[in-house]
Design an enzyme around this catalytic site. Sequence first.
Site, PDB file in Angstrom:
ATOM      1  N   ASP A 153       0.744  -1.094  -0.232  1.00  0.00           N
ATOM      2  CA  ASP A 153      -0.032   0.181  -0.195  1.00  0.00           C
ATOM      3  C   ASP A 153       0.948   1.210  -0.016  1.00  0.00           C
ATOM      4  OD1 ASP A 153      -2.213  -1.720   0.134  1.00  0.00           O
ATOM      5  OD2 ASP A 153      -2.229  -1.737   2.326  1.00  0.00           O
ATOM      6  N   HIS A 180      -6.118  -4.212   5.435  1.00  0.00           N
ATOM      7  CA  HIS A 180      -5.746  -3.957   3.749  1.00  0.00           C
ATOM      8  C   HIS A 180      -7.282  -3.795   2.996  1.00  0.00           C
ATOM      9  CE1 HIS A 180      -3.460  -4.338   0.231  1.00  0.00           C
ATOM     10  NE2 HIS A 180      -4.020  -5.553  -0.154  1.00  0.00           N
TER      11      HIS A 180
END
Length: 312
Positions: A153, A180
């Site tokens: 990310d 996530h």
Amino acid sequence: MTLKRKKVSVIGAGFTGATTAFLLAQKELADVVLVDIPQLENPTKGKALDMLEASPVQGFDATITGTSNYEDTANSDIVVITAGIARKPGMSRDDLVTTNQKIMKSVTKEIVKYSPECYIIVLTNPVDAMTYTVFKESGFPKNRVIGQSGVLDTARFRTFVAQELNLSVKDVTGFVLGGHGDDMVPLVRYSYAGGIPLETLLPKDRIDAIVERTRKGGGEIVNLLGNGSAYYAPAASIVEMTEAILKDQRRVLPSIAYLEGEYGYNGIYLGVPTILGAGGIEQIIELELTEDEKAGLDKSAESVKSVMSVLA
Ligand SMILES: NC(=O)C1=CN([C@@H]2O[C@H](COP(=O)(O)OP(=O)(O)OC[C@H]3O[C@@H](n4cnc5c(N)ncnc54)[C@H](O)[C@@H]3O)[C@@H](O)[C@H]2O)C=CC1
Ligand SMILES: O=C([O-])CC(=O)C(=O)O
């Protein structure tokens, strides 16, 4: 004196698993064992052999073995889990939970049987809940069961910032915390380009757009691919974490870690800044958060808890 090469097994020889295996071997980090189900034994052997045949051209010394037999994984230093189903357009990562939890339980039993001292890095989605499942099933200490989300990310965030500023990705740093999912928390206050705070380099509306694109980064790729999810950047992220452990680098990287009071949460796996070295997660770093940032992290932790509530 005999020097032994490190051994990393990658469970799941699909897009992420095969790419991870190839990168690990190319970087000569370890001998690699690639494992998939018995029905796919020949294609798994074929992928491994194909990669091995690239070694003279690329000049790397590492073996790559394809198998469906867990005996071949015995005494791995690290086992990476990528086994399971991936989402397709219109699905969320959480839709994968029931199928992938069963797969996590079965592969973890085999991993523990043959590599009782290994470190496990989990990629399979929904990754926070799957890392928790592997932790419970393995009985391993928490420092040896680690999930991957934050490196990926953060890599997406760094890519978008570097594009926006027309600067090298090497000079852009950031930190994405939380689960996530679309509630992940890119910490803009801890993001820099060449040491200069991002907030002084870009107007708020551009930063907000980058934060939003980062949150939806996995979905953007899923929609473009049409029949699966990202694998190059996920594999690169796994490899960075693996290297940190194998080489005892003590990197400051975000990992999905088991929290026992840190950031005010207990008994869940969540993405937080960690120090990764020979002891796996050697430390969880507790950053000072503003009220807004903490509220964002709370929301993300709630999403993870709601997925965990359906775990069998
Ligand atoms: N945490 C993260 O940042 C990311 C997570 N993922 C997740 O990683 C997982 C894998 O993704 P891909 O590699 O793209 O999927 P894929 O479908 O290409 O590969 C998955 C492989 O797992 C194998 N598999 C299924 N059950 C197994 C078992 N019991 N034992 C061994 N192998 C088994 C399948 O046969 C297949 O080859 C998905 O759940 C995906 O959502 C993907 C990218 C990023
Ligand atoms: O989006 C997905 O399903 C795969 C993934 O976790 C990612 O690429 O971030």
